[in-house]
Design an enzyme around this catalytic site. Sequence first.
Site, PDB file in Angstrom:
ATOM      1  N   GLN A  48       6.010  -0.960  -1.535  1.00  0.00           N
ATOM      2  CA  GLN A  48       6.139  -0.446  -2.898  1.00  0.00           C
ATOM      3  C   GLN A  48       4.794  -0.098  -3.495  1.00  0.00           C
ATOM      4  O   GLN A  48       3.729  -0.413  -2.954  1.00  0.00           O
ATOM      5  CB  GLN A  48       6.850  -1.484  -3.769  1.00  0.00           C
ATOM      6  CG  GLN A  48       6.208  -2.856  -3.764  1.00  0.00           C
ATOM      7  CD  GLN A  48       7.040  -3.897  -4.480  1.00  0.00           C
ATOM      8  OE1 GLN A  48       6.583  -4.490  -5.467  1.00  0.00           O
ATOM      9  NE2 GLN A  48       8.258  -4.147  -3.985  1.00  0.00           N
ATOM     10  N   HIS A  50       3.021   0.600  -7.705  1.00  0.00           N
ATOM     11  CA  HIS A  50       3.227   0.561  -9.157  1.00  0.00           C
ATOM     12  C   HIS A  50       2.443   1.697  -9.823  1.00  0.00           C
ATOM     13  O   HIS A  50       1.323   2.010  -9.400  1.00  0.00           O
ATOM     14  CB  HIS A  50       2.765  -0.774  -9.734  1.00  0.00           C
ATOM     15  CG  HIS A  50       3.384  -1.956  -9.075  1.00  0.00           C
ATOM     16  ND1 HIS A  50       4.742  -2.098  -8.929  1.00  0.00           N
ATOM     17  CD2 HIS A  50       2.831  -3.052  -8.502  1.00  0.00           C
ATOM     18  CE1 HIS A  50       5.006  -3.230  -8.311  1.00  0.00           C
ATOM     19  NE2 HIS A  50       3.861  -3.821  -8.026  1.00  0.00           N
ATOM     20  N   GLU A  67      -1.284  -6.068 -10.832  1.00  0.00           N
ATOM     21  CA  GLU A  67      -0.993  -7.455 -10.479  1.00  0.00           C
ATOM     22  C   GLU A  67      -2.011  -7.999  -9.486  1.00  0.00           C
ATOM     23  O   GLU A  67      -2.843  -7.255  -8.938  1.00  0.00           O
ATOM     24  CB  GLU A  67       0.422  -7.582  -9.910  1.00  0.00           C
ATOM     25  CG  GLU A  67       0.659  -6.830  -8.627  1.00  0.00           C
ATOM     26  CD  GLU A  67       2.123  -6.853  -8.191  1.00  0.00           C
ATOM     27  OE1 GLU A  67       3.012  -7.063  -9.044  1.00  0.00           O
ATOM     28  OE2 GLU A  67       2.372  -6.638  -6.996  1.00  0.00           O
ATOM     29  N   HIS A 122       1.770  -1.628  -1.108  1.00  0.00           N
ATOM     30  CA  HIS A 122       1.622  -3.010  -0.675  1.00  0.00           C
ATOM     31  C   HIS A 122       2.977  -3.632  -0.359  1.00  0.00           C
ATOM     32  O   HIS A 122       4.024  -3.123  -0.755  1.00  0.00           O
ATOM     33  CB  HIS A 122       0.914  -3.835  -1.760  1.00  0.00           C
ATOM     34  CG  HIS A 122       1.647  -3.870  -3.064  1.00  0.00           C
ATOM     35  ND1 HIS A 122       1.563  -2.856  -3.997  1.00  0.00           N
ATOM     36  CD2 HIS A 122       2.500  -4.781  -3.603  1.00  0.00           C
ATOM     37  CE1 HIS A 122       2.309  -3.142  -5.039  1.00  0.00           C
ATOM     38  NE2 HIS A 122       2.902  -4.317  -4.827  1.00  0.00           N
ATOM     39  N   ARG A 142       9.822   1.925  -4.871  1.00  0.00           N
ATOM     40  CA  ARG A 142       9.956   1.565  -3.452  1.00  0.00           C
ATOM     41  C   ARG A 142       9.788   2.801  -2.570  1.00  0.00           C
ATOM     42  O   ARG A 142      10.449   3.813  -2.762  1.00  0.00           O
ATOM     43  CB  ARG A 142      11.332   0.953  -3.180  1.00  0.00           C
ATOM     44  CG  ARG A 142      11.569  -0.386  -3.810  1.00  0.00           C
ATOM     45  CD  ARG A 142      12.828  -1.053  -3.233  1.00  0.00           C
ATOM     46  NE  ARG A 142      13.232  -2.178  -4.067  1.00  0.00           N
ATOM     47  CZ  ARG A 142      14.172  -2.104  -5.011  1.00  0.00           C
ATOM     48  NH1 ARG A 142      14.803  -0.968  -5.212  1.00  0.00           N
ATOM     49  NH2 ARG A 142      14.464  -3.150  -5.741  1.00  0.00           N
TER      50      ARG A 142
END
Length: 257
Positions: A48, A50, A67, A122, A142
């Site tokens: 996936q 972001h 994150e 990642h 995804r």
Amino acid sequence: MRPFAPKPVARIWGGSALGFGPGVGEVWLAEEPLLLKLLDPAEWLSVQVHPPHPYALRVEGKPGKYEAWYVLAPGEIVYGFARALPPEEVRRRAQEGTLGEVLRRVRVERGQVVYLPAGVVHALGPGVRVYEVQTPSDLTYRLYDYGRPRELHLERALEVARLRPTPLPPVRPRPVAGGELLLKTPHFRLYRFPLQGERLFRTQRPLLLTLLEGEAEVCGERRLPPFTFLLEPGEGLCLRGEGLFLGASPGGSKPLQ
């Protein structure tokens, strides 16, 4: 001091090492001002990416997602690609099921910090338990899901993904009062605090603390992992016990005195 109750979440890829029963792949520790989780995959998580804030605000109407992982159990992760790729090849491989052949797999060890800025492709590998800190956003695209029947987001993922090798950013801990600053980003800071006896915390900005190991007395009550609480600006608190805390603070704040 505001405590949070842990929220176990069953996942199709979930393991059983978090202490909340089999299949519990996530435990949500806090949802504000940052999102904190424990993750325990028994299988590879989806590959996936972001979106960054500017793209997410323009396309989705809400903030993007950044994150980091603090590794609790070693193993392999995906971090970017093994070589530079054109979008057409990534799309084709994702559809054919051969994307794994061009992903970069990296071995991570206990205590390692992995920063995942928006745009980095990642995935977590089997058995790699982590503490995750992230901006409070649910935006995940995804690219590939190992044949599991879940929605993919290929076109949006290809618009934001870095389709080239991405070095794993070095993490150099820096001493702070009572512990270490592990990671400083524009979106959050991550700290590690060993507890040996008594420790006084004072905060100028919001600070989330999670007991990862051992036990601690907090406001006269015995607490065990993964006890998590928030210290608001101006608060101070004395902890007693033997263990290890991780701390997370939003933005570029300087929360400790």
